[in-house]
Scaffold this active site. Sequence first.
Site, PDB file in Angstrom:
ATOM      1  N   LYS A   1      22.529 -13.362   9.317  1.00 23.05           N
ATOM      2  CA  LYS A   1      22.326 -12.937  10.699  1.00 23.05           C
ATOM      3  C   LYS A   1      22.144 -14.145  11.576  1.00 23.05           C
ATOM      4  O   LYS A   1      21.513 -15.140  11.175  1.00 23.05           O
ATOM      5  CB  LYS A   1      21.084 -12.049  10.819  1.00 23.05           C
ATOM      6  CG  LYS A   1      21.094 -11.171  12.061  1.00 23.05           C
ATOM      7  CD  LYS A   1      22.119 -10.059  11.929  1.00 23.05           C
ATOM      8  CE  LYS A   1      22.080  -9.099  13.093  1.00 23.05           C
ATOM      9  NZ  LYS A   1      22.993  -7.956  12.854  1.00 23.05           N
TER      10      LYS A   1
ATOM     11  N   GLY B   1      18.775   7.902  20.837  1.00 20.55           N
ATOM     12  CA  GLY B   1      19.670   6.779  21.113  1.00 20.55           C
ATOM     13  C   GLY B   1      21.102   7.265  21.155  1.00 20.55           C
ATOM     14  O   GLY B   1      21.668   7.602  20.116  1.00 20.55           O
TER      15      GLY B   1
ATOM     16  N   GLY C   1      25.244   6.643  18.373  1.00 17.35           N
ATOM     17  CA  GLY C   1      24.514   7.890  18.543  1.00 17.35           C
ATOM     18  C   GLY C   1      25.261   8.904  19.379  1.00 17.35           C
ATOM     19  O   GLY C   1      25.209  10.114  19.108  1.00 17.35           O
TER      20      GLY C   1
END
Length: 360
Positions: A80, A179, A184
Amino acid sequence: MALFPELVKQGHEQLIFHHDPASGLRAIVAIHSTLLGPALGGTRWYPYPDEGEAVRDAIRLSAAMTQKSAVAGLDLGGGKAVVLGDPTRKTPAQLRAYGEFIESLGGRYLTTTDVGTTTDEIDEVARYTRHVVGTSAARGGSGDTSALTAVTVINGMRAAMRVAFGDESFRDRHIVVVGVGKVGGRVARHAAEHGARVSIADVRADAARKLACETGADVVDVARAYAMESDVLSPNALGDVLTPETIPALRCAVVCGGANNQLHSDPTDADLLRDRGIVYAPDYVVNCGGVINVAVELDGYDPDRAQRLADNVYKTTLAVLETAQQAGISTAAAALRRVEERLAAAKSASKEAPDGFEIR
């Protein structure tokens, strides 16, 4: 944070800090594992309050990427990147400096979009490094990965409903979606189109109202959504929402969503869900569509192959949930067992083969 003890505890290989004085870029890359292949992870550009918060985010998210790739059967590790800064004020000079930083890692880390970065910006970064995926179709990439992420979440939800109810149909189920961004929103639309009663919650009230008009869903407050009586709770925004404090208030039969790191403490908090009879579909098992999309891109993007791999998430989720039932453990522990078995096999194989991995 005591950095080295934390890296040892989490099993990380490397934590790299980079500062470019000319542009002001401040970036951190956490490489959790390269056992299965080069570490893949998005670039999160966010105005962290301090370096400690940025490091914590990078460490946690990179470990989740290892899990996600391993469970999805991909030959990729986990990493990351986080950039400390306002994403609305990034400059071309910073994007160039960031691309040159990623290139300097020699292919050990591959990056793509995440919170605070766009496909257009990743296209710009790709001018300065070969080690970028998720670029636009014009650059030969797979583009927006959210569509396939929604597919894998929906497939995981079907598997979880099969375990919880003996029936994977959305018809007449009450689905609460928290969300309603790119993932979503798609989950909510699919559930509504397939006969579910849908309730939606989002801190962006306008986005929630717009989707409600489109789908016929009810709009509820975010704070209320997690405690609503429902068949399925689908967290698709922030992580860290399933905690010893919030889990006792849940009134759902299934938790399945696209948000990363939903458990405050993974896998221990999943025991609380199991004790309450709630079927939890581990987030990194079901939200792997984006990783699948960009992994396929490495060999020349083939949307049909990406779809086939996404369809496999139904079987994988079902296998994890059934393993948990048979072994008498939480679903999070069952998923982690699957990850550890694959990493152990890769580690054993690496002792019999030359060191290194292919740099594409």
